[in-house]
Design a protein around this motif. Structure first.
Motif, PDB file in Angstrom:
ATOM      1  N   CYS A  39       0.772 -61.418  27.690  1.00 31.76           N
ATOM      2  CA  CYS A  39      -0.281 -61.598  28.638  1.00 31.76           C
ATOM      3  C   CYS A  39       0.052 -62.007  30.024  1.00 31.76           C
ATOM      4  N   LYS A  40       0.972 -62.780  29.937  1.00 36.92           N
ATOM      5  CA  LYS A  40       1.278 -63.384  31.157  1.00 36.92           C
ATOM      6  C   LYS A  40       1.704 -62.460  32.347  1.00 36.92           C
ATOM      7  N   ASP A  41       2.381 -61.462  31.778  1.00 35.31           N
ATOM      8  CA  ASP A  41       2.890 -60.378  32.679  1.00 35.31           C
ATOM      9  C   ASP A  41       1.847 -59.136  32.818  1.00 35.31           C
ATOM     10  N   ALA A  42       0.710 -59.165  32.121  1.00 38.25           N
ATOM     11  CA  ALA A  42      -0.179 -58.306  31.942  1.00 38.25           C
ATOM     12  C   ALA A  42      -1.466 -58.625  32.886  1.00 38.25           C
ATOM     13  N   GLY A  43      -1.510 -59.918  33.256  1.00 40.25           N
ATOM     14  CA  GLY A  43      -2.672 -60.386  33.969  1.00 40.25           C
ATOM     15  C   GLY A  43      -4.295 -60.657  33.206  1.00 40.25           C
ATOM     16  N   ILE A  44      -3.930 -60.496  31.932  1.00 40.38           N
ATOM     17  CA  ILE A  44      -5.164 -60.779  31.160  1.00 40.38           C
ATOM     18  C   ILE A  44      -5.408 -62.120  31.137  1.00 40.38           C
ATOM     19  N   ARG A  45      -6.720 -62.569  31.252  1.00 40.96           N
ATOM     20  CA  ARG A  45      -6.983 -63.967  31.224  1.00 40.96           C
ATOM     21  C   ARG A  45      -7.324 -64.279  29.724  1.00 40.96           C
ATOM     22  N   LEU A  46      -6.556 -65.432  29.410  1.00 43.07           N
ATOM     23  CA  LEU A  46      -6.830 -66.092  28.166  1.00 43.07           C
ATOM     24  C   LEU A  46      -7.787 -67.460  28.301  1.00 43.07           C
ATOM     25  N   ILE A  47      -8.915 -67.215  27.670  1.00 43.91           N
ATOM     26  CA  ILE A  47      -9.852 -68.348  27.639  1.00 43.91           C
ATOM     27  C   ILE A  47      -9.667 -69.119  26.295  1.00 43.91           C
ATOM     28  N   HIS A  48      -8.873 -70.221  26.774  1.00 43.03           N
ATOM     29  CA  HIS A  48      -8.321 -70.987  25.512  1.00 43.03           C
ATOM     30  C   HIS A  48      -9.360 -72.194  24.735  1.00 43.03           C
ATOM     31  N   THR A  49      -9.751 -71.651  23.591  1.00 39.10           N
ATOM     32  CA  THR A  49     -11.024 -72.573  23.012  1.00 39.10           C
ATOM     33  C   THR A  49     -10.353 -73.699  21.955  1.00 39.10           C
ATOM     34  N   ARG A  50     -11.238 -74.358  21.507  1.00 35.34           N
ATOM     35  CA  ARG A  50     -10.894 -75.464  20.530  1.00 35.34           C
ATOM     36  C   ARG A  50     -11.068 -75.343  19.004  1.00 35.34           C
ATOM     37  N   HIS A  51     -11.726 -74.167  18.869  1.00 34.00           N
ATOM     38  CA  HIS A  51     -11.657 -73.746  17.419  1.00 34.00           C
ATOM     39  C   HIS A  51     -11.845 -72.341  17.610  1.00 34.00           C
ATOM     40  N   GLU A  52     -11.227 -71.800  16.283  1.00 34.75           N
ATOM     41  CA  GLU A  52     -11.086 -70.314  16.158  1.00 34.75           C
ATOM     42  C   GLU A  52     -12.492 -69.785  16.197  1.00 34.75           C
ATOM     43  N   ALA A  53     -13.554 -70.026  15.451  1.00 39.58           N
ATOM     44  CA  ALA A  53     -14.880 -69.580  15.297  1.00 39.58           C
ATOM     45  C   ALA A  53     -15.550 -69.562  16.789  1.00 39.58           C
ATOM     46  N   ALA A  54     -15.166 -70.530  17.640  1.00 39.62           N
ATOM     47  CA  ALA A  54     -15.775 -70.375  18.804  1.00 39.62           C
ATOM     48  C   ALA A  54     -15.201 -69.321  19.647  1.00 39.62           C
ATOM     49  N   ALA A  55     -13.910 -68.819  19.545  1.00 39.43           N
ATOM     50  CA  ALA A  55     -13.108 -67.666  20.030  1.00 39.43           C
ATOM     51  C   ALA A  55     -14.033 -66.416  19.864  1.00 39.43           C
ATOM     52  N   VAL A  56     -14.374 -66.264  18.561  1.00 41.07           N
ATOM     53  CA  VAL A  56     -15.095 -65.184  17.962  1.00 41.07           C
ATOM     54  C   VAL A  56     -16.783 -65.272  18.547  1.00 41.07           C
ATOM     55  N   HIS A  57     -17.420 -66.419  18.526  1.00 45.62           N
ATOM     56  CA  HIS A  57     -18.617 -66.396  19.223  1.00 45.62           C
ATOM     57  C   HIS A  57     -18.463 -66.183  20.583  1.00 45.62           C
ATOM     58  N   MET A  58     -17.623 -66.428  21.438  1.00 38.12           N
ATOM     59  CA  MET A  58     -17.361 -66.015  22.862  1.00 38.12           C
ATOM     60  C   MET A  58     -17.284 -64.676  22.997  1.00 38.12           C
ATOM     61  N   ALA A  59     -16.355 -64.194  22.263  1.00 33.92           N
ATOM     62  CA  ALA A  59     -16.228 -62.348  22.175  1.00 33.92           C
ATOM     63  C   ALA A  59     -17.651 -61.771  21.938  1.00 33.92           C
ATOM     64  N   ASP A  60     -18.502 -62.556  21.029  1.00 33.84           N
ATOM     65  CA  ASP A  60     -19.763 -61.958  20.618  1.00 33.84           C
ATOM     66  C   ASP A  60     -20.517 -61.859  21.852  1.00 33.84           C
ATOM     67  N   ALA A  61     -20.632 -63.149  22.293  1.00 34.73           N
ATOM     68  CA  ALA A  61     -21.541 -63.243  23.774  1.00 34.73           C
ATOM     69  C   ALA A  61     -21.248 -62.356  24.879  1.00 34.73           C
ATOM     70  N   TRP A  62     -19.811 -62.271  24.893  1.00 37.41           N
ATOM     71  CA  TRP A  62     -19.153 -61.226  26.144  1.00 37.41           C
ATOM     72  C   TRP A  62     -19.608 -59.905  25.882  1.00 37.41           C
ATOM     73  N   ALA A  63     -19.339 -59.444  24.654  1.00 40.23           N
ATOM     74  CA  ALA A  63     -19.826 -58.152  24.277  1.00 40.23           C
ATOM     75  C   ALA A  63     -21.479 -57.635  24.417  1.00 40.23           C
ATOM     76  N   ARG A  64     -22.209 -58.823  24.174  1.00 40.94           N
ATOM     77  CA  ARG A  64     -23.611 -58.435  24.355  1.00 40.94           C
ATOM     78  C   ARG A  64     -23.906 -58.269  25.854  1.00 40.94           C
ATOM     79  N   LEU A  65     -23.357 -59.248  26.545  1.00 40.54           N
ATOM     80  CA  LEU A  65     -23.603 -59.318  27.926  1.00 40.54           C
ATOM     81  C   LEU A  65     -22.950 -58.193  28.921  1.00 40.54           C
ATOM     82  N   THR A  66     -22.018 -57.683  28.486  1.00 37.27           N
ATOM     83  CA  THR A  66     -21.095 -56.858  29.232  1.00 37.27           C
ATOM     84  C   THR A  66     -21.372 -55.316  28.693  1.00 37.27           C
TER      85      THR A  66
END
Length: 581
Positions: A39-66
């Motif tokens: 990802c460092k070479d591809a320019g993809i942003r990593l939002i680094h969370t504190r719990h794996e379930a939080a990462a899925v919840h974030m992806a869920d909200a991202w999908a609903r909003l975008t």
């Protein structure tokens, strides 16, 4: 140093970038380090969370909003297990999420590999599809299949496990992915059936179109609004576990019970509709359904019998677009017919004039009745008890929910793209009843709690220029409190309001109702200063014990430019049940 070799991880990340992915919600771990490196070479942003379930919840909200696929990336074994629970919320919200999980090497399976687990099997019940990648040169195909599956039909989550030896292996000649393989495959309804459905809706006196979560996303709401304007039929979205009693819908339950024709457009027949039984729906109501899932159509046939007059295979968006096309076609035909009548009237004398005028009068009366019904539905949904405007708490140093939320509405009204996030039991229902915004993300039909803080973080990433207001209970705060660290690290200001009644209030209310006040147990929490917790993570905090403090608290939170927590010592009331009269 940038990598010079072309590994499976590089192919994977390039394929994600080609699909338009620019943000991944993740938590690091051994199995996925090659992807982090790529990802460092591809320019993809990593939002680094504190719990794996939080990462899925974030992806869920991202999908609903975008309206795009939300991608969560976690490590294997326990990391994957932590993430899986959040898939249930995404599945019930019909959110197109792709969960990518690291995985033990294929060549070590069955030998006691580090964190070896049947990951695809674990995720399968909560996803539309779940599998383990088998070849390095097939990774792009895996990603295209995952994205298309997540977006097609009834949207929902997909899981792919990524063995480390597949990620680390050199890429030979990757298999080409056909153009368009990443996109949704629409399930387009039969135009003739849609024409029949439109005729039934237009001939009904009190028609309704009910939609599910797929048309309550940020882009989905625009489709729903266009459908209502085109058909002249009220379109009502349902995404709450309270169903017909959702306080966000005011007194809508009264109108639903009066409807004589209901179209379920991607809306499941389930507990939120009282399984279609009276009195939630009239015993003689005519029902129609458009759904991409044959099982949903079969369930409705079993429940409604002869009352189910028309069904059609189709996804929600295609169904809405098809209905609007049917309106255009029907209206064009009416125009041609009216022109023919006018021509006949001009040459054929009084009899022709009389028929044309009579037809027009009938149409005007029909239009008036349709407008009256639309206005009645809108008024029912907008209804809130007048007493809320002056409601005060019945105990000292506590705030009534309605009083706490008034200043928040001013903030939400300040920007056309403001986002409201709501989670929690009773306090969540009060927030949904009292607050509105252009864009909303709630815990949804799953009825789960704990997702609000991750949702708010993702909302701030997805809609960077607009205020994000999250309302949650004190019980909810405990699930992912550490995501304040994520918000602070990533520079994501937001306003988080915690309704603190020092208990699991939804369960407490059940116990009081069913067993009596002297038999409540296991619902107590401490009156923790959650504002101080947020401040300890580097955010801003303020404590509120009087409604007169709320205006200043909101202004202070916004002015801080930080992720801010307003801890409101709230009166622990039951969720509102809104009825008129």
């Amino acid at each position: 140093m940038p990598t010079t070799t072309s590994r499976g991880a590089d192919l994977l990340v390039r394929s994600l970038a080609d699909a338009g992915v620019d943000t991944i919600f993740t938590l690091s771990g051994n199995h996925i380090m090659p992807i982090f490196d790529a990802c460092k070479d591809a320019g993809i942003r990593l939002i680094h969370t504190r719990h794996e379930a939080a990462a899925v919840h974030m992806a869920d909200a991202w999908a609903r909003l975008t309206g795009k696929v939300g991608v969560a990336l976690v490590t294997g074994g326990p990391g994957h297990a932590n993430a899986v629970g959040a898939l249930y919320t995404a599945a019930q919200a019909e959110s197109p999420v792709v969960l990518l999980s690291g995985h033990a090497p294929l060549n070590q399976l069955g030998k006691g590999a580090f964190q070896e687990m049947a990951q695809a099997d674990l995720a399968a019940p909560l996803t539309k599809a779940s599998w383990t990648a088998q070849t390095t040169d097939g990774l792009a195909e895996d990603m295209a299949r995952a994205f298309s599956t997540a977006l097609s039909g009834r949207p929902g989550p997909v899981h792919v496990s990524l063995p480390t030896d597949v990620l680390d292996a050199s890429v030979g000649s990757p298999r080409a992915v056909p153009e368009g393989a990443w996109r949704a495959s629409p399930v387009v309804p039969d135009p003739d059936v849609l024409g029949d459905m439109l005729s039934r809706l237009r001939s009904a006196r009190r028609p309704l179109i009910l939609t599910g979560p797929a048309l309550l996303t940020r882009p989905g709401r625009a489709v729903s609004a266009a459908l209502a304007a085109s058909t002249g039929v009220p379109v009502v979205g349902m995404e709450s576990p309270r169903g017909v009693g959702d306080p966000c819908l005011g007194a809508f339950a009264e109108m639903l019970a009066q409807a004589d024709c209901v179209l379920l457009l991607g809306k499941r027949l389930d507990f939120t509709l009282k399984f279609g039984q009276a009195p939630a729906l009239a015993a003689d109501v005519t029902v129609m359904q458009i759904d991409a899932d044959d099982n949903e159509l079969a369930r409705s046939r079993a429940a409604f019998g002869d009352r189910l007059r028309a069904t059609c295979a189709g996804d929600a968006v295609s169904g809405a677009q098809g209905l609007m096309a049917a309106v255009a076609q029907a209206d064009a035909g009416s125009t041609v017919q009216a022109a023919a009548i006018d021509g006949a009237s001009a040459t054929g004398g009084g009899a022709g004039d009389g028929r044309a005028q009579g037809s027009g009068s009938q149409n005007l009366r029909a239009d008036d009745k349709a407008a009256d019904w639309r206005q009645a539905v809108a008024a029912a949904i907008a209804y809130r008890p007048a007493a809320w405007a002056t409601a005060t708490a019945g105990v000292p140093d506590r705030v009534h929910p309605a009083a706490a939320f008034r200043p928040l509405q001013t903030l939400l009204d300040s920007h056309p793209d403001a986002v409201l996030v709501v989670d929690g039991g009773e306090i969540g229902q009060w927030a949904q009843a009292c607050l509105s915004a252009s864009h909303r993300v709630i815990n949804g039909i799953a009825g789960s709690i704990g997702s609000a803080l991750p949702f708010a973080v993702a909302a701030r990433v997805a809609v960077p220029g607009a205020p994000v207001v999250a309302v949650l209970g004190d019980g909810t705060f405990g699930f992912h409190a550490a995501e304040f660290d994520t918000a602070v690290r990533c520079g994501l200001p937001m306003v988080v309001v915690v309704g603190n009644d020092a208990r699991w209030n939804a369960e407490y209310q059940i116990q009081v109702r069913d067993y009596g006040r002297d038999r409540t147990i296991g619902c107590e929490l401490l009156p923790t200063r959650y504002d101080q917790v947020a401040a300890a993570f580097g955010g801003h905090g303020v404590n509120v014990t009087d409604p007169a403090m709320m205006d200043a608290a909101v202004q202070e939170a916004v002015g801080s430019g930080k992720p801010a927590c307003i801890n409101v010592m709230m009166e622990g009331l039951a969720a509102p049940t809104i009825r008129r009269g």
